[in-house]
Design an enzyme around this catalytic site. Structure first.
Site, PDB file in Angstrom:
ATOM      1  N   ARG A 185       0.812  -1.235   0.000  1.00 59.40           N
ATOM      2  CA  ARG A 185       0.000   0.000   0.000  1.00 59.40           C
ATOM      3  C   ARG A 185       0.839   1.276   0.000  1.00 59.40           C
ATOM      4  NH1 ARG A 185      -2.828  -3.275   3.572  1.00 59.40           N
ATOM      5  NH2 ARG A 185      -4.622  -4.211   2.540  1.00 59.40           N
ATOM      6  N   LYS A 206       3.655  11.160 -11.575  1.00 63.94           N
ATOM      7  CA  LYS A 206       2.824  10.264 -12.396  1.00 63.94           C
ATOM      8  C   LYS A 206       3.589   8.966 -12.591  1.00 63.94           C
ATOM      9  CE  LYS A 206      -0.012  13.289 -15.288  1.00 63.94           C
ATOM     10  NZ  LYS A 206      -0.322  13.642 -16.688  1.00 63.94           N
ATOM     11  N   GLU A 240      11.230  17.923 -24.988  1.00 65.02           N
ATOM     12  CA  GLU A 240      10.473  18.290 -23.778  1.00 65.02           C
ATOM     13  C   GLU A 240      11.042  19.574 -23.166  1.00 65.02           C
ATOM     14  OE1 GLU A 240       7.749  16.658 -22.970  1.00 65.02           O
ATOM     15  OE2 GLU A 240       7.980  14.699 -23.929  1.00 65.02           O
ATOM     16  N   LYS A 272       8.267  22.663 -14.388  1.00 60.31           N
ATOM     17  CA  LYS A 272       7.333  21.556 -14.143  1.00 60.31           C
ATOM     18  C   LYS A 272       6.922  21.545 -12.670  1.00 60.31           C
ATOM     19  CE  LYS A 272       6.015  16.846 -14.873  1.00 60.31           C
ATOM     20  NZ  LYS A 272       6.165  15.581 -15.562  1.00 60.31           N
ATOM     21  N   GLU A 279      -3.785  17.271 -12.355  1.00 61.99           N
ATOM     22  CA  GLU A 279      -4.168  17.639 -13.722  1.00 61.99           C
ATOM     23  C   GLU A 279      -5.649  17.929 -13.874  1.00 61.99           C
ATOM     24  OE1 GLU A 279      -1.958  15.572 -16.802  1.00 61.99           O
ATOM     25  OE2 GLU A 279      -3.574  15.961 -18.221  1.00 61.99           O
ATOM     26  N   ARG A 322      -1.926  21.724 -15.293  1.00 66.35           N
ATOM     27  CA  ARG A 322      -0.958  20.664 -15.587  1.00 66.35           C
ATOM     28  C   ARG A 322      -1.138  20.148 -17.011  1.00 66.35           C
ATOM     29  NH1 ARG A 322       1.429  15.820 -11.683  1.00 66.35           N
ATOM     30  NH2 ARG A 322       2.774  14.955 -13.292  1.00 66.35           N
ATOM     31  N   ASN A 333       0.969  18.868 -21.671  1.00 69.63           N
ATOM     32  CA  ASN A 333       0.669  17.958 -22.784  1.00 69.63           C
ATOM     33  C   ASN A 333       0.796  18.639 -24.137  1.00 69.63           C
ATOM     34  OD1 ASN A 333       0.070  15.831 -21.033  1.00 69.63           O
ATOM     35  ND2 ASN A 333      -2.012  16.585 -20.727  1.00 69.63           N
ATOM     36  N   HIS A 345       1.300  16.690 -27.300  1.00 74.92           N
ATOM     37  CA  HIS A 345       1.161  15.269 -26.988  1.00 74.92           C
ATOM     38  C   HIS A 345      -0.048  14.607 -27.650  1.00 74.92           C
ATOM     39  CE1 HIS A 345       4.392  16.108 -24.283  1.00 74.92           C
ATOM     40  NE2 HIS A 345       4.422  14.870 -23.828  1.00 74.92           N
ATOM     41  N   HIS A 403       1.078  11.544 -29.636  1.00 74.27           N
ATOM     42  CA  HIS A 403       0.642  10.172 -29.340  1.00 74.27           C
ATOM     43  C   HIS A 403       0.001   9.528 -30.562  1.00 74.27           C
ATOM     44  CE1 HIS A 403       0.388  10.950 -24.727  1.00 74.27           C
ATOM     45  NE2 HIS A 403       1.594  10.608 -25.115  1.00 74.27           N
ATOM     46  N   HIS A 444       9.062   8.710 -28.684  1.00 72.71           N
ATOM     47  CA  HIS A 444       8.122   9.633 -28.037  1.00 72.71           C
ATOM     48  C   HIS A 444       8.460  11.120 -28.252  1.00 72.71           C
ATOM     49  CE1 HIS A 444       5.293  11.073 -25.034  1.00 72.71           C
ATOM     50  NE2 HIS A 444       6.290  11.702 -24.420  1.00 72.71           N
TER      51      HIS A 444
HETATM   52  N1  LIG Z   1       5.676   9.869 -15.544  1.00 71.96           N
HETATM   53  C1  LIG Z   1       5.650  10.875 -16.379  1.00 71.96           C
HETATM   54  O1  LIG Z   1       5.263  11.997 -16.030  1.00 71.96           O
HETATM   55  C2  LIG Z   1       6.155  10.662 -17.784  1.00 71.96           C
HETATM   56  C3  LIG Z   1       6.378  11.757 -18.614  1.00 71.96           C
HETATM   57  C4  LIG Z   1       6.901  11.536 -19.885  1.00 71.96           C
HETATM   58  C5  LIG Z   1       7.168  10.242 -20.306  1.00 71.96           C
HETATM   59  N2  LIG Z   1       6.937   9.195 -19.464  1.00 71.96           N
HETATM   60  C6  LIG Z   1       7.259   7.815 -19.870  1.00 71.96           C
HETATM   61  O2  LIG Z   1       8.663   7.749 -20.038  1.00 71.96           O
HETATM   62  C7  LIG Z   1       8.951   6.660 -20.924  1.00 71.96           C
HETATM   63  C8  LIG Z   1      10.041   7.075 -21.871  1.00 71.96           C
HETATM   64  O3  LIG Z   1      11.186   7.388 -21.128  1.00 71.96           O
HETATM   65  P1  LIG Z   1      12.622   7.508 -21.808  1.00 71.96           P
HETATM   66  O4  LIG Z   1      12.515   8.295 -23.052  1.00 71.96           O
HETATM   67  O5  LIG Z   1      13.543   7.949 -20.748  1.00 71.96           O
HETATM   68  O6  LIG Z   1      12.893   6.021 -22.298  1.00 71.96           O
HETATM   69  P2  LIG Z   1      13.588   4.734 -21.637  1.00 71.96           P
HETATM   70  O7  LIG Z   1      13.454   4.710 -20.180  1.00 71.96           O
HETATM   71  O8  LIG Z   1      13.085   3.569 -22.404  1.00 71.96           O
HETATM   72  O9  LIG Z   1      15.121   4.964 -22.011  1.00 71.96           O
HETATM   73  C9  LIG Z   1      15.500   4.984 -23.363  1.00 71.96           C
HETATM   74  C10 LIG Z   1      16.680   4.068 -23.625  1.00 71.96           C
HETATM   75  O10 LIG Z   1      17.870   4.704 -23.172  1.00 71.96           O
HETATM   76  C11 LIG Z   1      18.608   3.826 -22.326  1.00 71.96           C
HETATM   77  N3  LIG Z   1      19.296   4.687 -21.389  1.00 71.96           N
HETATM   78  C12 LIG Z   1      18.781   5.341 -20.332  1.00 71.96           C
HETATM   79  N4  LIG Z   1      19.687   6.150 -19.771  1.00 71.96           N
HETATM   80  C13 LIG Z   1      20.830   5.982 -20.462  1.00 71.96           C
HETATM   81  C14 LIG Z   1      22.126   6.537 -20.368  1.00 71.96           C
HETATM   82  N5  LIG Z   1      22.420   7.486 -19.459  1.00 71.96           N
HETATM   83  N6  LIG Z   1      23.058   6.111 -21.239  1.00 71.96           N
HETATM   84  C15 LIG Z   1      22.766   5.197 -22.200  1.00 71.96           C
HETATM   85  N7  LIG Z   1      21.559   4.645 -22.352  1.00 71.96           N
HETATM   86  C16 LIG Z   1      20.600   5.030 -21.488  1.00 71.96           C
HETATM   87  C17 LIG Z   1      17.593   2.906 -21.736  1.00 71.96           C
HETATM   88  O11 LIG Z   1      18.158   1.709 -21.310  1.00 71.96           O
HETATM   89  C18 LIG Z   1      16.636   2.715 -22.899  1.00 71.96           C
HETATM   90  O12 LIG Z   1      17.117   1.735 -23.769  1.00 71.96           O
HETATM   91  C19 LIG Z   1       7.655   6.288 -21.598  1.00 71.96           C
HETATM   92  O13 LIG Z   1       7.208   5.068 -21.089  1.00 71.96           O
HETATM   93  C20 LIG Z   1       6.700   7.415 -21.201  1.00 71.96           C
HETATM   94  O14 LIG Z   1       5.372   6.966 -21.097  1.00 71.96           O
HETATM   95  C21 LIG Z   1       6.439   9.387 -18.216  1.00 71.96           C
END
Ligand SMILES: NC(=O)c1ccc[n+]([C@@H]2O[C@H](COP(=O)([O-])OP(=O)(O)OC[C@H]3O[C@@H](n4cnc5c(N)ncnc54)[C@H](O)[C@@H]3O)[C@@H](O)[C@H]2O)c1
Length: 364
Positions: A121, A143, A185, A227, A237, A241, A245, A248, A252, A266
């Site tokens: 929990r 999030k 971003e 942010k 949101e 907030r 987006n 987005h 998306h 993305h």
């Molecule tokens: N929670 C939120 O508010 C929020 C906001 C935006 C996106 N997201 C989510 O984030 C995700 C995308 O995140 P991302 O773009 O970081 O992708 P990711 O976490 O998949 O990382 C991208 C790739 O880079 C590699 N990597 C990470 N750090 C590295 C480093 N320092 N050196 C070399 N390789 C490295 C990872 O292993 C992976 O293969 C999506 O699932 C999306 O939905 C969440």
């Protein structure tokens, strides 16, 4: 150079520590939150690159750290990934006063945050984001989610981290394409609410992307500050907030049309999506054409895609994209929500957009 930003959420407030080399201070910064065994959840790429040093720093501070290594990529943000991670966490006998650390990009952050939020929990967690996207966006704001077969991020909860440690030096190992995707971003913050920051990026964005310490720390810290301000005003949101987006809804839809494949990642979808939001705003007479042109010029200057024709392969059609948008979760009462712009730095939320105009923008 380093900066600390506080996310002002009352008794759930937390600090984001941004700086080149900040990982060296992880033990000292995490020690106050660490009790008992502290798992570091990461993916196999980071396990090779940065995990050994983090474990070393933590252990030197007397933290009983161990690693849980997940497969990289969205495949881990799934029910199967959650099951595997929860099992590993339970095996470690983490109790409710424990701490779980996420080391990685948005995938590891979202998965670990969600697992921490539901484990017993709710267990505290810390974020050590390693992609630019994670440092400026996903690690801040609480999030968390996994994906469902019906769509991305549909199973989730708000669970704020206790602390975020963003070491900009870790970005030096990130592939250029991932770095640029995260930069989309960063540009978003300028476009949505801070024209001066956008102007700063026009001058200094390339230096930040090249990893120059003062430039990348400023870009990350300023993004986090923006942010944090928005999240503090509207954690769940219900209002402002949604501005985050920007780009987005279109982005998306483009990602979905590309089957969430390597064709478009993305941040690239967000970059094109923001350019489309500017175009739609110009078409509706809301935004000066020069602002849209200036925005697109900067995307192109750094090497980001800026139009649908930049997507490799067959061009996704307007009808298909609108269908994807209608399935997006940002639909309320059957109306699409858009973030549009009155100019650079002046975004607003609207549901009052004629579908014909959207179709035109997607077709040109
Ligand atoms: N929670 C939120 O508010 C929020 C906001 C935006 C996106 N997201 C989510 O984030 C995700 C995308 O995140 P991302 O773009 O970081 O992708 P990711 O976490 O998949 O990382 C991208 C790739 O880079 C590699 N990597 C990470 N750090 C590295 C480093 N320092 N050196 C070399 N390789 C490295 C990872 O292993 C992976 O293969 C999506 O699932 C999306 O939905 C969440």
């Amino acid at each position: 150079m380093s900066e600390t930003i506080t996310v002002g959420l009352g008794d759930r407030a937390y600090d984001i520590h941004v700086g080149g080399g900040m990982l060296a201070r992880a033990g000292e910064l995490l020690k106050p939150f660490a009790r008992g065994p502290v798992p570091v959840v990461t993916d196999s790429h980071l396990a090779e690159l940065h995990l050994p040093r983090l474990l070393d720093v933590l252990r030197k501070s007397g933290i009983e750290a161990s690693a849980i290594v997940m497969p990289p990529g969205e495949v881990s943000k799934s029910f199967a990934g959650l099951e595997r991670l929860s099992g590993a966490l339970l095996d470690l006998e983490i109790d409710r006063n424990g701490l779980i650390i996420a080391l990685g990009g948005g995938v590891m952050g979202d998965l670990t945050g969600f697992a921490a939020g539901v484990l017993k929990r709710g267990v505290a967690f810390a974020q050590i984001p390693t992609t630019l996207l994670a440092q400026v966006d996903s690690s801040v704001g609480g999030k968390t989610a996994i994906n469902a077969p019906q769509g991305k991020n549909l199973i989730g909860l708000f669970h704020q981290p206790r602390i975020v440690i963003a070491d900009t030096a870790l970005l030096s190992t990130l592939p250029r394409r991932e770095l640029l995707a995260g930069y989309a971003e960063v540009v978003k913050y300028g476009a949505l609410g801070d024209a001066d920051f956008f102007e700063w990026l026009e001058v200094n964005g390339a230096r930040a992307l090249a990893g120059e310490d003062s430039a990348i720390v400023k870009a990350v810290a300023h993004s986090c500050r923006m942010k944090a301000d928005i999240v503090a005003r509207d954690e769940r949101e219900t209002g402002d907030r949604a501005l985050l987006n920007l780009g987005h809804t279109f982005g998306h839809a483009l990602e979905a049309a590309c089957g969430y494949s390597d064709r478009l990642i993305h941040g690239e979808g967000v970059a094109i999506g923001m350019a489309l939001a500017f175009q739609l705003s110009v078409k509706l007479g809301l935004c000066p054409g020069q602002d849209a042109e200036r925005f697109v010029r900067h995307l192109k200057a750094v090497g980001l895609p800026a139009s649908i024709s930049d997507v490799p392969g067959a061009r996704p059609g307007a009808v298909e994209l609108i269908r994807h948008m209608a399935h997006d979760k940002k639909v309320t009462d059957g109306k699409l929500t858009f973030i549009l712009l009155r100019g650079l730095g002046r975004a607003f939320v609207t549901r009052d957009v004629p579908l014909d105009a959207v179709r035109d923008v997607l077709s040109t």
